[in-house]
Scaffold this motif. Structure first.
Motif, mmCIF file in Angstrom:
data_model
loop_
_atom_site.group_PDB
_atom_site.id
_atom_site.type_symbol
_atom_site.label_atom_id
_atom_site.label_comp_id
_atom_site.label_asym_id
_atom_site.label_seq_id
_atom_site.Cartn_x
_atom_site.Cartn_y
_atom_site.Cartn_z
ATOM 1 N N THR A 186 0.923 -1.626 0.878
ATOM 2 C CA THR A 186 0.036 -0.184 -0.042
ATOM 3 C C THR A 186 0.642 1.419 -0.035
ATOM 4 O O THR A 186 0.462 1.984 -0.799
ATOM 5 N N GLY A 187 1.941 1.448 0.682
ATOM 6 C CA GLY A 187 2.709 2.500 0.789
ATOM 7 C C GLY A 187 3.771 2.463 -0.454
ATOM 8 O O GLY A 187 3.690 4.074 -0.439
ATOM 9 N N LEU A 188 3.692 1.745 -1.009
ATOM 10 C CA LEU A 188 4.790 2.208 -2.484
ATOM 11 C C LEU A 188 4.000 2.307 -2.965
ATOM 12 O O LEU A 188 3.897 3.427 -4.200
ATOM 13 N N LEU A 189 2.507 1.837 -3.174
ATOM 14 C CA LEU A 189 1.657 2.025 -4.388
ATOM 15 C C LEU A 189 1.272 3.748 -3.908
ATOM 16 O O LEU A 189 1.078 4.288 -5.287
ATOM 17 N N LEU A 190 0.797 3.664 -2.698
ATOM 18 C CA LEU A 190 0.360 5.753 -2.154
ATOM 19 C C LEU A 190 1.418 6.313 -2.861
ATOM 20 O O LEU A 190 1.102 7.679 -3.272
ATOM 21 N N VAL A 191 2.428 6.274 -2.462
ATOM 22 C CA VAL A 191 4.081 6.511 -3.026
ATOM 23 C C VAL A 191 4.391 7.233 -4.954
ATOM 24 O O VAL A 191 4.234 7.838 -4.850
ATOM 25 N N TYR A 192 3.765 5.338 -5.230
ATOM 26 C CA TYR A 192 3.524 6.389 -6.800
ATOM 27 C C TYR A 192 2.791 6.540 -7.605
ATOM 28 O O TYR A 192 2.675 7.980 -8.318
ATOM 29 N N VAL A 193 1.119 6.802 -7.036
ATOM 30 C CA VAL A 193 0.204 6.820 -6.780
ATOM 31 C C VAL A 193 0.759 9.279 -7.208
ATOM 32 O O VAL A 193 0.503 10.006 -7.628
ATOM 33 N N PHE A 194 0.823 8.323 -5.807
ATOM 34 C CA PHE A 194 0.722 9.971 -4.835
ATOM 35 C C PHE A 194 1.813 11.298 -5.510
ATOM 36 O O PHE A 194 2.333 12.278 -5.687
ATOM 37 N N TYR A 195 3.080 10.647 -5.295
ATOM 38 C CA TYR A 195 4.698 11.486 -5.476
ATOM 39 C C TYR A 195 4.903 11.450 -6.905
ATOM 40 O O TYR A 195 4.995 12.209 -7.454
ATOM 41 N N TYR A 196 4.881 9.780 -7.552
ATOM 42 C CA TYR A 196 5.630 9.633 -8.870
ATOM 43 C C TYR A 196 4.267 10.283 -9.885
ATOM 44 O O TYR A 196 4.850 11.281 -10.855
ATOM 45 N N LYS A 197 3.302 9.803 -9.560
ATOM 46 C CA LYS A 197 2.523 10.369 -10.713
ATOM 47 C C LYS A 197 1.508 11.648 -10.980
ATOM 48 O O LYS A 197 1.895 12.920 -11.323
ATOM 49 N N LEU A 198 1.190 11.816 -9.558
ATOM 50 C CA LEU A 198 -0.040 13.277 -9.195
ATOM 51 C C LEU A 198 1.231 13.691 -9.051
ATOM 52 O O LEU A 198 1.171 15.668 -9.239
ATOM 53 N N GLY A 199 2.172 14.032 -7.943
ATOM 54 C CA GLY A 199 3.177 14.775 -7.420
ATOM 55 C C GLY A 199 2.600 15.277 -6.060
ATOM 56 O O GLY A 199 2.742 16.732 -6.163
ATOM 57 N N TRP A 200 1.377 15.154 -6.344
ATOM 58 C CA TRP A 200 0.578 15.769 -4.742
ATOM 59 C C TRP A 200 1.322 15.713 -3.241
ATOM 60 O O TRP A 200 1.288 16.045 -2.467
ATOM 61 N N ALA A 201 2.302 14.908 -3.463
ATOM 62 C CA ALA A 201 2.879 14.450 -1.845
ATOM 63 C C ALA A 201 4.854 15.216 -2.690
ATOM 64 O O ALA A 201 4.723 14.109 -3.108
ATOM 65 N N PRO A 202 5.386 14.633 -1.862
ATOM 66 C CA PRO A 202 6.870 15.637 -1.468
ATOM 67 C C PRO A 202 7.421 13.906 -2.043
ATOM 68 O O PRO A 202 6.684 12.829 -1.499
ATOM 69 N N ALA A 203 8.911 13.957 -1.919
ATOM 70 C CA ALA A 203 9.732 12.260 -1.997
ATOM 71 C C ALA A 203 9.637 12.119 -0.417
ATOM 72 O O ALA A 203 9.736 12.615 0.596
ATOM 73 N N PRO A 204 9.256 10.563 -0.336
ATOM 74 C CA PRO A 204 9.122 10.336 1.043
ATOM 75 C C PRO A 204 10.304 10.236 1.927
ATOM 76 O O PRO A 204 10.927 8.631 1.545
ATOM 77 N N MET A 205 11.123 11.050 2.357
ATOM 78 C CA MET A 205 12.389 10.741 2.932
ATOM 79 C C MET A 205 12.302 11.988 3.763
ATOM 80 O O MET A 205 12.868 12.223 4.747
ATOM 81 N N GLY A 206 11.530 11.603 5.100
ATOM 82 C CA GLY A 206 11.975 11.418 6.122
ATOM 83 C C GLY A 206 10.756 12.400 6.591
ATOM 84 O O GLY A 206 9.484 12.544 6.006
ATOM 85 N N ARG A 207 11.374 12.755 8.114
ATOM 86 C CA ARG A 207 9.627 13.743 9.029
ATOM 87 C C ARG A 207 9.918 15.246 7.807
ATOM 88 O O ARG A 207 8.871 15.795 8.379
ATOM 89 N N LEU A 208 10.575 16.144 7.715
ATOM 90 C CA LEU A 208 11.203 17.407 6.917
ATOM 91 C C LEU A 208 11.435 17.582 5.923
ATOM 92 O O LEU A 208 13.026 16.398 5.455
ATOM 93 N N ASP A 209 11.076 17.804 4.487
ATOM 94 C CA ASP A 209 12.435 18.199 3.995
ATOM 95 C C ASP A 209 13.603 18.579 4.511
ATOM 96 O O ASP A 209 13.396 19.222 5.273
ATOM 97 N N PHE A 210 14.745 18.511 3.188
ATOM 98 C CA PHE A 210 16.199 19.191 4.226
ATOM 99 C C PHE A 210 15.953 20.012 4.061
ATOM 100 O O PHE A 210 17.251 20.975 4.872
ATOM 101 N N ILE A 211 15.385 21.889 2.888
ATOM 102 C CA ILE A 211 15.194 22.757 3.744
ATOM 103 C C ILE A 211 15.132 23.592 4.518
ATOM 104 O O ILE A 211 14.696 24.721 4.813
ATOM 105 N N TYR A 212 14.342 22.399 5.772
ATOM 106 C CA TYR A 212 13.116 23.147 6.751
ATOM 107 C C TYR A 212 14.167 22.493 7.781
ATOM 108 O O TYR A 212 14.899 21.241 7.976
ATOM 109 N N SER A 213 13.849 22.798 9.177
ATOM 110 C CA SER A 213 14.765 22.726 9.898
ATOM 111 C C SER A 213 13.913 22.518 11.600
ATOM 112 O O SER A 213 12.883 23.323 11.144
#
Lengths: 577, 337
Positions: free
Chosen positions: B147-174
């Protein structure tokens, strides 16, 4: 003992249209095996201020009829045919909102098992408020005040305190008063009482019924009393409608029904109802084959004492209210006196004798029977059985002793006391297998069939499971199981309380025959004095753990010495015959 | 109430002692020699013995145990050999990450499954009942990493509604200043709405993954519990008194049906907290589950012990909270306690 207002109300209200008129009512239930008609073409009219009794045994459709009137049939049920007209509203076709506005405000219902009928986790006062606010009889501001008023109206002592009580903190009788308060809070015109006193003590029953009658008379309400108890219907109703298998078989003035029952079913019910001056045999239907006099086994040493109980006491620790820091560190306050459920009773049972143990709930009769069964250890006192002191054997080890098979028990609830995964044959065989009878295979089966024959259970039913048997059949299985190890003493704990009167009549006769045939002694625990009178030679009346009165049954019933026994006897409702 | 809580905490002491002993023994009997692992493949027996002495692994078991308990008493859970940090610090940093994710997932799950269960019970046999069954079955039968990979595929890769699945915060934020350790809450406390958005955009996908998985037990339990309560006598009384259907269902039936639902919630929560390793892996979530697994694989005792201990304490607290909730919902429980 009963005041009939029936003739008067019928005369006065003849000109007015009836409050409730049911025509050709048929109610169907969708079940796994197809559609079942629970109620068939029932006609019913109820005048303002009138009290109608609907009488019948389980499955007669008496409750379903009333649920249809309130339109609270469960999902599977539906009104298939007929009309219900209440105060000019056609209940069958009215919108759900319309009917909901009538429920609780114009017509109300009280139920059996009052504790279950109340929301267990809501204060009773709040539950009354809910109804008052729903029907705009109160605003959130004055609801509490009005709820307490309603509690006062049903004669609840200390209503301000009871307002905050939860159902589990109240007695059964008190809960039923709350249910009545709930039903009458909005001063409806119609009250349907569905077995309102089943499971209550006979004195509580009288108090509850008297309260219902008083309140409904005062407010000129119409009442439908649904009951299986003919005595109750006779004592409190103007007219009585007798139902059998979904059909009305007879409707008439209460007195007429009981003096000259027209229908065969009514006559059968009448006969089966325990009442003054009849014997067990009289309860059976007229056309029943005259029971062959049971071959009486000569009781060995009849009359000599089998069981002697001396100064039996059972104490339970009271829950001490500890609070604050003391409670935190497990320091108890001054030790409260323990509660004495059984308070020093002594009696004896002779061989071949049957002794009745009578009293209301909480009198200690169940605790006594549990101690005699050796399931509970007494705090002090002696139980001597056949010269052996059984109280010396701890309850934990009693099951393994040779005495276990000598004392057996028949339980109150024939359904709950059977293992749902055991067939009837397995249930009857169980004590034989547990107590090392040495029987197995064909010999065991033969013994089980012999026992089934003794209790009149057809052999082809032996391979059925409890849910495939009727109440009476399950009762027979319970009895067969108890007599399987050939005991000397059988303790019967209200064995017929859950049965219909006609089934009760048969089971009581069976018990009587078995006793004579097998030469056993009985201790019959019951709250029903009429049943005890017919079955028992001697009776003990208990109250708050003590023996109030003891003696030959007939003598006590005819001339009770203790005030309490008189009160018990006076509370029994009797058919007027 | 206080008395009840203290007494309940008291009953947890024996189980905690048991956990301490079991974790100690368990990690000692696990296969794999820690000293050998850390000395590296080319280490001499001498070097390994040296590391053993340094870690106290050459002592007899009871001595090791005493040392372990002494450390525990001073809040010292040992050092993680993998991260080189004190285990206590590691857990303190990672537990909130897991807890935030699990709680949010559970919250989403409850928001969907409880109403679904109630509706399914009230309209038993209708389309919503079937929908409830299908959703629950599908949710529980798909593995979370799928389910996780599917959601990543759809919402990050295809739709771009979610950021890359890279932890709790994007590296530009502290990360926000730690108050609760929950970024969503801490960012709001700091008044930083943008940071909140950033944290939210990272967490919602893994949370939904967890929610989908935990829908089934809660929805099914709500439905079953509601069905039995709706068939009870007091609901009939409420209906016969003309109470509104909403009052009957929510006010009377649901509150009574709540106890088994709360029990299920507690079980699901504690289960998810330790078991959502796969979700943490898929979303590179710096949680406690993946931390424990990594430690386990490298035979790193201290973090594993710390993890089990933290879970046990959490479980005790959770059960306490559930007991207190019981008491609030059902007056009969209060009496028995």
């Amino acid at each position: 003992m009963n005041i009939h207002a029936g003739n008067m109300s019928a005369g006065v209200n003849n000109m007015q249209p009836p409050l409730l008129e049911v025509r050709d009512l048929t109610v169907e239930f969708a079940t796994r095996r197809g559609t079942v008609q629970a109620v068939k073409q029932v006609d019913l009219t109820l005048a303002k201020g009138e009290t109608l009794g609907i009488v019948g045994e389980s499955g007669s459709g008496k409750s379903v009829t009333s649920y249809a009137v309130m339109r609270i049939l469960d999902r599977a049920g539906r009104i298939a045919e007929g009309t219900i007209s209440f105060g000019g509203v056609d209940i069958g076709t009215a919108s759900e909102g319309q009917v909901r506005a009538l429920r609780g405000r114009e017509m109300s219902m009280i139920f059996q098992n009052p504790r279950a009928a109340l929301n267990p986790i809501r204060k009773v006062g709040k539950q009354i408020e809910d109804v008052l606010i729903e029907h705009v009889q109160a605003q959130p501001g004055d609801a509490k005040e009005k709820a307490i008023e309603v509690l006062k109206a049903v004669r609840i002592a200390r209503p301000e305190e009871r307002y905050h009580a939860y159902p589990f903190e109240l007695s059964g009788g008190m809960c039923q008063r709350i249910v009545i308060a709930l039903a009458l809070a909005c001063r409806p015109q119609l009250l349907i009482a569905d077995e309102p006193t089943t499971g209550l003590d006979v004195t509580t029953q009288k108090a509850v019924m008297d309260l219902v009658v008083e309140l409904t008379r005062e407010r000129n309400m119409s009442t439908i009393l649904i009951t299986h108890d003919l005595g109750l219907a006779a004592a409190y109703c103007d007219r009585v409608m007798v139902m059998e298998k979904g059909k009305v078989v007879e409707t008439a003035n209460a007195e007429a029904v009981f003096r000259a029952p027209q229908h065969a079913y009514t006559r059968k019910l009448m006969r089966a109802t325990p009442r003054k001056g009849v014997t067990l045999r009289d309860l059976l239907p007229e056309d029943a084959a005259p029971a062959a006099p049971a071959p009486t086994a000569p009781v060995e040493g009849a009359g000599t004492p089998l069981l002697i109980v001396e100064n039996l006491v059972k104490e339970y620790p009271r829950q001490t209210p500890t609070s604050g820091m003391a409670g935190l560190f497990g320091i108890k306050g001054a030790a409260a006196d323990p509660f004495r459920a059984v308070d020093g009773i002594s009696f004896s049972v002779a061989r071949g004798e049957s002794l009745g143990l009578v009293g209301e709930s909480g009198c200690g009769k169940s605790t006594t029977s549990m101690m005699l069964m050796r399931l509970v250890d007494p705090t002090s006192g002696r139980i001597v059985f056949k010269g052996e002191e059984l109280s010396a054997i701890p309850a934990k080890r009693f099951a393994g002793s040779k005495w276990r098979s000598r004392i057996q028990l028949v339980f109150q609830d024939p359904t709950d006391s059977l293992n749902p995964r055991y067939t009837a044959a397995r249930a009857i065989a169980d004590p034989l297998m547990q107590m090392g009878s040495g029987l197995s295979g064909k010999a065991l089966r033969a013994k089980v069939e012999e026992l089934a024959g003794l209790v009149g259970l057809p052999v082809h039913l032996l391979d059925r499971f409890p849910h495939q048997l009727s109440g009476g059949q399950k009762a027979r299985v319970g009895i067969a199981r108890a007599i399987a190890p050939d005991p000397d003493l059988v303790i019967l704990d209200e064995p017929t309380a859950a049965l219909d009167v006609s089934v009760q009549a048969v089971v009581l006769n069976l018990l009587q025959d078995l006793k004579q045939r097998l030469g056993m002694s009985y201790i019959f625990v019951s709250h029903d004095l009429e049943v005890v009178r017919m079955l028992c030679d001697r009776v003990i009346v208990m109250r708050t753990g003590r023996i109030v009165e003891e003696g030959a049954t007939e003598a006590i019933m005819a001339a009770p010495k203790a005030e309490y026994t008189r009160e018990l006897l006076a509370s029994i409702p009797h058919p007027p015959i | 109430m206080l008395k009840q809580i203290v007494r309940r905490l008291g009953t947890a002491v024996p189980s905690l002692i048991g956990v301490v002993i079991v974790t100690f023994l368990l990690t000692r009997v696990l296969p794999g020699d820690t000293a050998a692992y850390f000395a590296g493949p080319a280490a001499t027996p001498q070097a390994i013995a040296e590391i053993k002495t340094k870690l106290g692994l050459d002592q007899r078991l009871p001595v090791q145990f005493l040392a372990y308990v002494k450390d525990l008493a001073t809040g010292n859970l040992g050092m993680s050999l993998t991260t080189g940090q004190p285990v206590f610090e590691d857990i303190r940093a990672r537990l909130p990450a897991s807890a935030e994710l699990t709680l949010l997932g559970l919250l989403l799950s409850v928001a969907v499954s409880v109403p679904l269960g109630i509706l399914a019970a009230v309209r038993q046999g209708s389309w919503i009942d079937h929908l409830c069954r299908v959703v629950a079955t599908a949710g529980v039968s798909l593995p979370v990493f799928f389910t996780g990979l599917l959601l990543v595929y759809v919402f990050y890769y295809k739709l771009g509604w979610a950021p890359a699945p890279m932890g709790r915060l994007d590296f530009i934020y502290s990360a926000p200043d730690t108050v609760t350790g929950f970024y969503l809450i801490d960012s709001l406390i700091a008044g930083d709405v943008e940071l909140f958005r950033a944290a939210w955009s990272q967490i919602w996908l893994p949370a939904v993954t967890l929610a989908i998985f935990s829908l089934a037990p809660i929805a099914r339990m709500t439905r079953a519990s509601m069905l039995s309560v709706l068939a009870s006598d007091f609901v009939r009384t409420a209906r016969a008194s003309g109470l509104k259907p909403s009052k009957v269902v929510m006010g009377y039936a649901f509150r009574n049906a709540l106890l088994p639902v709360i029990t299920t919630l507690g079980m699901v929560f504690s289960f998810l907290l330790g078991a959502n390793v796969l979700v943490e892996k898929v979303f590179a979530w710096p949680g406690i589950g993946s931390y424990a697994i990594e430690a386990l694989i490298t035979s790193d005792y201290a973090p594993v012990q710390g993890f089990v201990l933290a879970m046990a304490i959490l479980y005790v607290l959770l059960n306490l909270a559930i007991d207190i909730l019981y008491g609030l919902v059902d007056p009969r429980v209060r009496i028995e306690a």
